[in-house]
Write an enzyme that holds these catalytic residues in place. Structure first.
Site, PDB file in Angstrom:
ATOM      1  N   ASP A  13       0.654  -1.071  -0.019  1.00 42.80           N
ATOM      2  CA  ASP A  13      -0.093  -0.058  -0.063  1.00 42.80           C
ATOM      3  C   ASP A  13       0.732   1.209  -0.113  1.00 42.80           C
ATOM      4  O   ASP A  13       0.579   2.132   0.479  1.00 42.80           O
ATOM      5  CB  ASP A  13      -0.974  -0.088   1.257  1.00 42.80           C
ATOM      6  CG  ASP A  13      -1.890  -1.213   1.432  1.00 42.80           C
ATOM      7  OD1 ASP A  13      -2.196  -1.542   0.377  1.00 42.80           O
ATOM      8  OD2 ASP A  13      -1.562  -1.769   2.394  1.00 42.80           O
ATOM      9  N   LYS A  16       2.586   2.167  -4.998  1.00 39.19           N
ATOM     10  CA  LYS A  16       3.096   1.854  -6.229  1.00 39.19           C
ATOM     11  C   LYS A  16       2.256   2.011  -7.710  1.00 39.19           C
ATOM     12  O   LYS A  16       2.948   2.153  -8.758  1.00 39.19           O
ATOM     13  CB  LYS A  16       3.290   0.169  -6.235  1.00 39.19           C
ATOM     14  CG  LYS A  16       4.095  -0.223  -5.108  1.00 39.19           C
ATOM     15  CD  LYS A  16       4.572  -1.435  -4.997  1.00 39.19           C
ATOM     16  CE  LYS A  16       3.342  -2.288  -4.701  1.00 39.19           C
ATOM     17  NZ  LYS A  16       2.893  -1.902  -3.315  1.00 39.19           N
ATOM     18  N   GLY A  40      -4.383  -4.060  -4.736  1.00 39.62           N
ATOM     19  CA  GLY A  40      -5.186  -3.048  -5.150  1.00 39.62           C
ATOM     20  C   GLY A  40      -4.167  -1.643  -5.166  1.00 39.62           C
ATOM     21  O   GLY A  40      -3.633  -1.145  -4.579  1.00 39.62           O
ATOM     22  N   HIS A  41      -3.989  -1.347  -6.701  1.00 40.97           N
ATOM     23  CA  HIS A  41      -3.293  -0.097  -6.892  1.00 40.97           C
ATOM     24  C   HIS A  41      -4.074   0.814  -7.704  1.00 40.97           C
ATOM     25  O   HIS A  41      -5.037   0.665  -8.302  1.00 40.97           O
ATOM     26  CB  HIS A  41      -2.140  -0.460  -8.059  1.00 40.97           C
ATOM     27  CG  HIS A  41      -1.219  -1.646  -7.562  1.00 40.97           C
ATOM     28  ND1 HIS A  41      -0.236  -2.084  -8.535  1.00 40.97           N
ATOM     29  CD2 HIS A  41      -1.006  -1.998  -6.342  1.00 40.97           C
ATOM     30  CE1 HIS A  41       0.401  -2.827  -7.962  1.00 40.97           C
ATOM     31  NE2 HIS A  41       0.271  -3.046  -6.553  1.00 40.97           N
ATOM     32  N   GLN A 225       2.129  -5.875  -3.355  1.00 42.07           N
ATOM     33  CA  GLN A 225       2.466  -5.972  -1.736  1.00 42.07           C
ATOM     34  C   GLN A 225       3.747  -5.092  -1.534  1.00 42.07           C
ATOM     35  O   GLN A 225       3.976  -4.296  -2.279  1.00 42.07           O
ATOM     36  CB  GLN A 225       2.369  -7.180  -1.294  1.00 42.07           C
ATOM     37  CG  GLN A 225       0.994  -8.024  -1.232  1.00 42.07           C
ATOM     38  CD  GLN A 225       0.462  -8.585  -2.459  1.00 42.07           C
ATOM     39  OE1 GLN A 225       1.451  -9.292  -3.166  1.00 42.07           O
ATOM     40  NE2 GLN A 225      -0.704  -8.667  -2.707  1.00 42.07           N
TER      41      GLN A 225
END
Length: 431
Positions: A13, A16, A40-41, A225
């Site tokens: 988180d 990225k 989740g990006h 991650q």
């Protein structure tokens, strides 16, 4: 033939998605090399927010090819749902812009059932998994009973592989986890409906990348991650089920180590963590809640509130060494505006001893007390800063101290959520 890896330097988180989106402007191909749709990006362009789970963050750039590598575990239904959403907004109009490795492994419904059942049974010992079946899929991969995309595309091979896998996994669900067995016909028919839609994107992505690099194309490799969630080098067992470090980019994308020309580590100006596990600098007070609210620290995949704390230089220094970081992108510096003083963890105290390196034992880390260094804060807003000289003196002092503590130069500094709210100090493709 530059190939640059972007890797998280904390517990995930870190931002990225935004960094990859910025760097993708200079890349021909963007590759996801590990993880699954537990990632989740988030990318904000103008006023439009895009949350990506499997498709690389370069998808918002026209003509950039997005590759899902062999190290990723793929939920076909989740992936095609993501494709549909992007196509409705005008992206991925050309099928050639998305390539999926024929060697990637599939997430099946029984993987999700096992993942969720185990987490329920752990009770207070929960790891904090997203329940999307990532871990059980990697388990089957290593146990050599997994189903790869190449197998999925062959009707006869898929039927046989699925039957064998379900025979074994249904026994486990029933006898060990006390869960309902899953129906073979239902799953088989569901996945057969997805096969033709997925097939148009499938290729030997390792070969594709090798040829692209030989032609001098620029490749950006995106991890999911963060380093502290790496199954070998993170806070085990409170980790993800894959290798998240830069070295995994070679195996997860199928390219040779000599192809890597740079590694950019992403870190927040503070620290967050989702799920269970040790977190030495966690703030359980009003300041921790302020960081959560001001930084919008809620999981892009699950919506879970993130645990927040001071910057941990021990963890990021550990990540810098493991990944061989050639530069660092600092995100969310603006969230610290108005906090004075600021604290940075420079070492831990364990059983009366000062340690400056990350211990292997999660129990030792849980008992560790952070040793802080105080730095003065600033009141000036950062949102209009576009070069480093625009930063207030105390913000510049804070950034410089993080560079010193991690032995890594900054290449980007984030001062807001939008793409343009970034101070770009160097382009790794020109290094």
């Amino acid at each position: 033939m530059p190939a640059v890896v972007v890797v998280g330097a904390q517990w995930g988180d870190e931002g990225k998605g935004k960094v990859v989106d910025i760097l993708a402007e200079h890349a021909d191909i963007v590759v996801r090399y590990q993880g699954g749709n537990n990632a989740g990006h988030t990318v904000v362009v103008g006023e439009e927010k895009t949350v990506l789970h499997l498709i690389p963050s370069g998808v918002l750039h026209e003509d950039t090819v997005c590759v899902i590598g062999n190290g990723v575990v793929v939920d076909p239904e989740a992936l095609l749902g993501e494709v549909d959403g992007l196509q409705q907004r005008g992206y991925l109009g050309d099928d050639q812009l998305l390539r999926i490795s024929d060697r990637a492994h599939l997430i099946m419904p029984f993987h999700r059932a096992i993942d969720q059942a185990r987490e329920r049974l752990r009770g207070e010992g929960r790891i904090g998994t997203t329940g999307r079946g990532i871990g059980p899929t990697y388990e089957d991969k290593m146990a050599r009973i997994g189903i790869r995309v190449a197998d999925f595309l062959d009707e006869d091979i898929f039927e046989d592989a699925l039957r064998r896998a379900m025979d074994e996994r249904n026994i486990y669900l029933d006898a060990i986890l006390k869960e309902k067995r899953l129906d073979f016909d239902t799953i088989y028919e569901q996945y057969c409906r997805l096969r033709d839609r997925l097939a148009i994107y499938v290729t030997d992505t390792s070969l594709l990348l090798d040829r692209a690099l030989a032609q001098g194309k620029r490749v950006l490799l995106e991890g999911a991650q963060g380093t502290m969630l790496d199954v070998d080098h993170g806070t085990y067992p409170y980790v993800t089920s894959s290798n998240t470090v830069a070295g995994a980019a070679c195996t997860g994308a199928g390219i040779a180590p000599r192809r890597i020309t740079g590694v950019i580590g992403i870190t927040k100006a503070y620290t967050t963590r989702v799920g269970s596990g040790p977190f030495p600098t966690e703030l359980l007070d009003a300041l921790g809640n302020k960081l959560r609210q001001d930084g919008d620290e809620f999981g892009a995949t699950t919506g879970r509130p993130r645990r927040c704390g001071w910057f941990d230089a021990v963890a990021v220094r550990h990540a810098a060494r493991l990944n061989g970081m050639t530069g660092m992108a600092l995100t969310k510096l603006d969230v610290l505006t108005g906090i004075d003083p600021l604290c940075v963890c420079v070492a831990y105290e364990c059983d009366g001893r000062r340690i400056e390196e990350m211990p292997a034992s999660a129990a030792v880390l849980r008992a560790a007390k952070p040793i802080y260094e105080e730095l003065p804060g600033w009141l000036e807003p950062l949102s209009n800063a576009r070069v480093r000289a625009d930063l207030p003196p105390n913000a510049e002092r804070y950034v410089r101290r993080l560079e010193e503590l991690t032995n890594t130069p900054m290449m980007m500094i984030g001062v807001g959520v939008r793409r343009q709210d970034t101070i770009v100090l160097a382009n790794p493709f020109n290094a």
